[in-house]
Design a protein around this motif. Sequence first.
Motif, mmCIF file in Angstrom:
data_model
loop_
_atom_site.group_PDB
_atom_site.id
_atom_site.type_symbol
_atom_site.label_atom_id
_atom_site.label_comp_id
_atom_site.label_asym_id
_atom_site.label_seq_id
_atom_site.Cartn_x
_atom_site.Cartn_y
_atom_site.Cartn_z
ATOM 1 N N SER A 70 -35.832 50.839 -11.663
ATOM 2 C CA SER A 70 -36.756 51.758 -12.330
ATOM 3 C C SER A 70 -36.094 52.628 -13.393
ATOM 4 N N SER A 71 -34.762 52.508 -13.561
ATOM 5 C CA SER A 71 -34.082 53.281 -14.602
ATOM 6 C C SER A 71 -32.762 52.608 -14.954
ATOM 7 N N GLU A 72 -32.218 53.004 -16.088
ATOM 8 C CA GLU A 72 -30.916 52.483 -16.499
ATOM 9 C C GLU A 72 -29.829 52.952 -15.535
ATOM 10 N N GLU A 73 -29.930 54.196 -15.087
ATOM 11 C CA GLU A 73 -28.960 54.720 -14.121
ATOM 12 C C GLU A 73 -29.015 53.908 -12.821
ATOM 13 N N GLU A 74 -30.216 53.582 -12.354
ATOM 14 C CA GLU A 74 -30.345 52.831 -11.104
ATOM 15 C C GLU A 74 -29.742 51.433 -11.227
ATOM 16 N N ILE A 75 -30.019 50.723 -12.322
ATOM 17 C CA ILE A 75 -29.496 49.355 -12.452
ATOM 18 C C ILE A 75 -27.974 49.365 -12.549
ATOM 19 N N LYS A 76 -27.415 50.319 -13.273
ATOM 20 C CA LYS A 76 -25.953 50.391 -13.385
ATOM 21 C C LYS A 76 -25.311 50.707 -12.039
ATOM 22 N N ASN A 77 -25.907 51.613 -11.306
ATOM 23 C CA ASN A 77 -25.399 51.994 -9.995
ATOM 24 C C ASN A 77 -25.492 50.823 -9.013
ATOM 25 N N CYS A 78 -26.646 50.156 -8.951
ATOM 26 C CA CYS A 78 -26.834 49.009 -8.049
ATOM 27 C C CYS A 78 -25.900 47.867 -8.419
ATOM 28 N N TYR A 79 -25.755 47.598 -9.716
ATOM 29 C CA TYR A 79 -24.885 46.506 -10.156
ATOM 30 C C TYR A 79 -23.439 46.765 -9.728
ATOM 31 N N GLY A 86 -17.284 41.290 -4.866
ATOM 32 C CA GLY A 86 -17.916 40.009 -5.194
ATOM 33 C C GLY A 86 -17.538 39.588 -6.600
ATOM 34 N N THR A 87 -18.475 38.945 -7.297
ATOM 35 C CA THR A 87 -18.223 38.451 -8.649
ATOM 36 C C THR A 87 -19.318 38.930 -9.594
ATOM 37 N N ALA A 88 -18.922 39.574 -10.670
ATOM 38 C CA ALA A 88 -19.861 39.985 -11.715
ATOM 39 C C ALA A 88 -20.066 38.785 -12.642
ATOM 40 N N ASN A 89 -21.044 37.949 -12.344
ATOM 41 C CA ASN A 89 -21.265 36.707 -13.094
ATOM 42 C C ASN A 89 -21.683 36.958 -14.538
ATOM 43 N N HIS A 90 -22.645 37.832 -14.718
ATOM 44 C CA HIS A 90 -23.216 38.123 -16.031
ATOM 45 C C HIS A 90 -23.357 39.639 -16.096
ATOM 46 N N LYS A 91 -22.438 40.281 -16.790
ATOM 47 C CA LYS A 91 -22.455 41.747 -16.870
ATOM 48 C C LYS A 91 -23.774 42.221 -17.480
ATOM 49 N N LEU A 100 -32.601 45.475 -19.707
ATOM 50 C CA LEU A 100 -31.195 45.463 -19.337
ATOM 51 C C LEU A 100 -31.117 44.487 -18.167
ATOM 52 N N PHE A 101 -30.261 43.471 -18.278
ATOM 53 C CA PHE A 101 -30.261 42.353 -17.335
ATOM 54 C C PHE A 101 -28.841 41.940 -17.000
ATOM 55 N N GLY A 102 -28.630 41.495 -15.771
ATOM 56 C CA GLY A 102 -27.352 40.944 -15.351
ATOM 57 C C GLY A 102 -27.484 40.255 -14.014
ATOM 58 N N ASP A 103 -26.473 39.472 -13.649
ATOM 59 C CA ASP A 103 -26.484 38.875 -12.318
ATOM 60 C C ASP A 103 -25.093 38.893 -11.724
ATOM 61 N N LEU A 104 -25.032 38.777 -10.407
ATOM 62 C CA LEU A 104 -23.781 38.877 -9.676
ATOM 63 C C LEU A 104 -23.892 38.116 -8.366
ATOM 64 N N THR A 105 -22.748 37.882 -7.764
ATOM 65 C CA THR A 105 -22.688 37.343 -6.412
ATOM 66 C C THR A 105 -21.977 38.384 -5.572
ATOM 67 N N ASP A 106 -22.644 38.875 -4.515
ATOM 68 C CA ASP A 106 -22.029 39.934 -3.714
ATOM 69 C C ASP A 106 -20.946 39.373 -2.796
ATOM 70 N N LYS A 107 -20.286 40.249 -2.075
ATOM 71 C CA LYS A 107 -19.147 39.854 -1.246
ATOM 72 C C LYS A 107 -19.534 38.942 -0.087
ATOM 73 N N PHE A 108 -20.836 38.779 0.164
ATOM 74 C CA PHE A 108 -21.309 37.879 1.212
ATOM 75 C C PHE A 108 -21.760 36.535 0.661
ATOM 76 N N GLY A 109 -21.629 36.343 -0.678
ATOM 77 C CA GLY A 109 -22.032 35.085 -1.302
ATOM 78 C C GLY A 109 -23.485 35.041 -1.712
ATOM 79 N N THR A 110 -24.184 36.168 -1.657
ATOM 80 C CA THR A 110 -25.591 36.224 -2.050
ATOM 81 C C THR A 110 -25.688 36.484 -3.549
ATOM 82 N N HIS A 111 -26.505 35.680 -4.227
ATOM 83 C CA HIS A 111 -26.702 35.808 -5.668
ATOM 84 C C HIS A 111 -27.816 36.819 -5.934
#
Length: 120
Positions: A70-79, A86-91, A100-111
């Motif tokens: 719901s905000s730029e601050e929230e997406i940056k914090n969650c990312y 994990g792995t920051a696949n797409h910053k 503002l868009f990105g994707d990652l794989t967390d430390k449990f292997g969840t995309h």
Amino acid sequence: MTFYKECLGGELVFQTVGESPLSSNMPERMKNCILHSTLTKNALILMGSDMVSEKGLIKGNSVSLSLNCSSEEEIKNCYAKLSAGGTANHKLEESFWGALFGDLTDKFGTHWILNYTKKI
């Protein structure tokens, strides 16, 4: 789920197999398994369970979780929190659809796919 609560905030509730009506029909070794876990924060509801088939857990790439922030601050914090360990696949970056868009794989292997559509 406690990791996701640390990342996303909200209220986390667990129900074990032993606390459910299923308890009397289940083997003793399963009584401490999580039947339902629910993380709730405003309109966000994330549910999980320890219950898997007799074959056991098979990790794969068939599921991605999408989080609309719901905000730029929230997406940056969650990312930052979800990608820790994990792995920051797409910053995070500005997309052609105005988000503002990105994707990652967390430390449990969840995309995870994260999106914040800016208000114009």
